[in-house]
Scaffold this active site. Sequence first.
Site, PDB file in Angstrom:
ATOM      1  N   ASP A 346       0.850  -1.191   0.000  1.00 55.56           N
ATOM      2  CA  ASP A 346       0.000   0.000   0.000  1.00 55.56           C
ATOM      3  C   ASP A 346       0.886   1.242   0.000  1.00 55.56           C
ATOM      4  O   ASP A 346       2.100   1.157   0.067  1.00 55.56           O
ATOM      5  CB  ASP A 346      -0.947  -0.019   1.202  1.00 55.56           C
ATOM      6  CG  ASP A 346      -0.200  -0.124   2.527  1.00 55.56           C
ATOM      7  OD1 ASP A 346       0.814  -0.821   2.586  1.00 55.56           O
ATOM      8  OD2 ASP A 346      -0.628   0.520   3.508  1.00 55.56           O
ATOM      9  N   HIS A 676       1.721  -9.029  -3.265  1.00 55.09           N
ATOM     10  CA  HIS A 676       0.726  -7.950  -3.228  1.00 55.09           C
ATOM     11  C   HIS A 676       1.442  -6.604  -3.191  1.00 55.09           C
ATOM     12  O   HIS A 676       2.123  -6.278  -2.215  1.00 55.09           O
ATOM     13  CB  HIS A 676      -0.139  -8.131  -1.986  1.00 55.09           C
ATOM     14  CG  HIS A 676      -1.251  -7.118  -1.848  1.00 55.09           C
ATOM     15  ND1 HIS A 676      -2.472  -7.289  -2.445  1.00 55.09           N
ATOM     16  CD2 HIS A 676      -1.325  -5.952  -1.173  1.00 55.09           C
ATOM     17  CE1 HIS A 676      -3.262  -6.268  -2.135  1.00 55.09           C
ATOM     18  NE2 HIS A 676      -2.585  -5.442  -1.360  1.00 55.09           N
ATOM     19  N   ASP A 724       1.119 -17.665  -4.158  1.00 48.32           N
ATOM     20  CA  ASP A 724       1.873 -16.606  -4.840  1.00 48.32           C
ATOM     21  C   ASP A 724       0.947 -15.869  -5.800  1.00 48.32           C
ATOM     22  O   ASP A 724       1.070 -15.994  -7.016  1.00 48.32           O
ATOM     23  CB  ASP A 724       3.081 -17.196  -5.580  1.00 48.32           C
ATOM     24  CG  ASP A 724       3.904 -16.104  -6.248  1.00 48.32           C
ATOM     25  OD1 ASP A 724       3.846 -14.947  -5.767  1.00 48.32           O
ATOM     26  OD2 ASP A 724       4.580 -16.397  -7.245  1.00 48.32           O
ATOM     27  N   GLU A 733       2.245 -10.401   0.743  1.00 50.00           N
ATOM     28  CA  GLU A 733       2.578  -8.999   0.533  1.00 50.00           C
ATOM     29  C   GLU A 733       4.097  -8.828   0.679  1.00 50.00           C
ATOM     30  O   GLU A 733       4.792  -9.737   1.136  1.00 50.00           O
ATOM     31  CB  GLU A 733       1.830  -8.114   1.557  1.00 50.00           C
ATOM     32  CG  GLU A 733       1.877  -6.625   1.213  1.00 50.00           C
ATOM     33  CD  GLU A 733       0.730  -5.815   1.828  1.00 50.00           C
ATOM     34  OE1 GLU A 733      -0.243  -6.423   2.301  1.00 50.00           O
ATOM     35  OE2 GLU A 733       0.821  -4.577   1.826  1.00 50.00           O
TER      36      GLU A 733
END
Length: 869
Positions: A346, A676, A724, A733
């Site tokens: 993020d 991620h 994965d 992540e």
Amino acid sequence: MTPPRHRLLLAAATTLVLTGAGTGAAHAAPPPDAPEQIENGDFTAGVTPWFSYGTGALAVTDGRLCTTVSGGLANPWDAGIGQDGVPLIAGAEYTLGFAVSATPGTAVKAVLQLGTAPYTTYAAVDANATGTAQRVEQTFTVPDGNPSAQLIFQVGGAAAAQTVCLDDVSLRGGEPPTPYEPDTGPRVRVNQVGYLPGGPKNATVVTTATEPLPWQLRASTGALLAGGTTTARGPDPASGQTVQTADFSSYRTPGSGLTLTVDGETSHPFDISGTLYDRLRADSLQFFYAQRSGIAIDGDLIGDEYARPAGHLGVAPNQGDTSVPCQPGVCDYTLDVHGGWYDAGDHGKYVVNGGIATYQLLSTFERTRTAPTAAGGVGLADGTLRVPERGNGVPDILDEARWELEFLLRMQVPAGQPLAGMAHHKIHDRSWTGLPLAPHEDPQPRELHPPSTAATLNLAATAAQCARLYAPYDAAFAARCATAATTAYAAATTHPTVYASPSDGTGGGAYDDGNVTDEFYWAAVELYLSTGAQTYLADLSASPHHTGDVFAPRGFGWQSTAALGRLDLATVPNGLPATELTRVRASVTAAADAYLAELRRQAYGLPMPGDADSYFWGANSSIINNAVVLATAFDLTRDATYRDGAVQAMDYLLGRNALNISYVTGWGEHAAENQHSRIFGNQLDPSLPHPPAGSLAGGANAALQDPFAAQLLAGCAPMFCYVDDINSYATNEVAINWNSALAWIASFLADQGDAGAVPAPTCSARYTNYGAWQGGSGFTAQVTVQNTGATPVNGWSVRLAFTGDQRVREAWLAKVTQSGATMTARNEPYNARINPGGTATFGFNATTNGGANPNPGLITLNGAPCTLT
Ligand code: 9MR
Ligand code: 9MR
């Protein structure tokens, strides 16, 4: 045929007239026993796995999922409530049903779509939501398949603010989920990167055989190199498999493309080499540059595919980070908090997690001053990383850590404001964004979240490290850090229980922590190590963590930081009384002994228990952190058993595991590559890169908190709870605190060379500090080394490192140079020879502006560590 009417009547008070709108054609209903594709559609399990964006917080009220939406949003899609990971089969028939209400009332559109750009719509159902819950149902076929589509209720666009509630969301049709079968390759599991020549070499074999089996080690040519017999280990709880282990440690000859064959299966190829980990040290550190906020990423440095404009420098569509307001009601100022690293996949920046990541980078560097194998820091010198600051005379790892430190300093509440001196917990987007999304394209408003004691102590601890470690390179920066550290610590002491809210997790992670006694201990230790001040010694000594068991079986982490303090107290030179220091160091070796015992119990050889509780979000980093304790025990004792334990922990991460996967991108025959990440979104957009080589995935996580993993991996044995796939943020992540652990251990491993037998010391050394000059601006010291070996030394070089800003002004009886904190003394022509039993002595005057000035923790003679007397 229309949907059976009784189901509609049973489901809700009112039934809307079905509209034919949407991409999917209206159709007969699938049979009533058709499989359900929505998770927790009745909200009996709470909010998970539902998410929202552009709305207030989601909450389950009276059994329904409710939230608020502001009025006046431009588009229906400017606010949404949804669920990811909904499997759709092309041409199959589905019935979407839900009950919806909105007060005062608005149009709501339910859309099955591709969850990222270009947001292809597979089906859409319109509803007119009023104050009374109404049931909507519609049947259609979908034109395209998608194993992981998104169901989103678009709730934006009304003129008035709304309270929207959903209940009994259901999508029936398609196929029952096909059981997921990961491709685990050969049943012989090895470290796919390889083994150090003198180190342990273990493999795990999945087999139903109950008797030991023969193993063969082969060269890349197929030639037999060695053979032996496995050990039957029986059922392994962590993997749910029955396994055996093979130990081929006694084969020590370097080679590449070796394989191990057992039970008719041949492993992935691997190397035996003393330089295996050299590049991993740089790769794992390079990750941080790729994660930098507030600076354009230079493709000439790390490859064109990673080049991108600067993120969050106040350039549209970015709304941050140069003048960031607080969440409503939290403060009435703005802060310039540009820079730092994006935390993970993020775009949030979190002081708490930034703290441990920065600590570990700084600790990786500080280790070079006291660990005999760290060779005075050659592997971490200036020019070893591809960062813009290379060549500035400062070790690149310090340049990289400073990028985050400058951000952490900016997060401190300015003087004159309420809670001055504390640090804001975090800064991130107001709502979650989709994937992929380059940082400079993030349009979300950014907000400062309330200060917390935990963040303040993370700032205090890392700024204190900064104060001592940057002192030789940039006195002004070190002084700025020292001031921030002491003011932060004082502010935390005044406000000791200001906790971040566990529910403040919209648009960014919560990073909540309701017990900060460990952060207090860690910060007091770092301040003591840098200043030597009695007040911090008193505080750390009074902490229950000073004598408590800080090395948990499942490792330390961002939420439990007492181990960080303990490890530094054990390794960074300081003025603790000798008996205290002995006890502190013994606590590290005792913890390492416990990790070794666990490692021997685990058939996959990892230093962590084999139950589901051990496999949690980011557990790969906890496994490494236990390896860091083992490595530190080796640095302290030179007992190779500990080094072997750290090496074996790495085997798990690089392929010796149930999934036969290396968790580090670009490392090993079969490695994770779809972590991620909004930046490295290759899986979603092939024009984007995979995470760079050296990126660590969070790893197997039995709690499966993301919907993609929850659906795909339900019922997994702990070690199998990983996929994965970019959609699985709970297992896959990337994160700065995980890569910082990897960097620490990679640097340690790179320093081990062949991992041969540890030589006995052939010298002893005595450092005598004759005390501070009057006025305190410097001190005089003398070093005597003795040749305790059997052969004469002809020409010598003695090396030691100071703790902070100490700088040699002049020396006698040796030629002395200094680089950073490291001092090197070379013999004069007249005292070049030291016979067995003989000694050489030299002295020097050094300046210092104060702070801790303990005796060095390591003195080497011609590169070899001496016993300190
Ligand atoms: O992408 C986010 C990820 O970085 C975080 O680790 C995770 C948990 O805090 O939440 C994020 O995932 C969001 C996803 O990208 C979109 N759906 C909503 C998810 C948050 O609940
Ligand atoms: O690493 C964090 C893990 O310990 C927590 O259990 C999890 C849920 O709160 O959050 C993890 O941190 C994520 C953070 O909240 C948001 N950025 C991505 C982080 C890694 O997934």
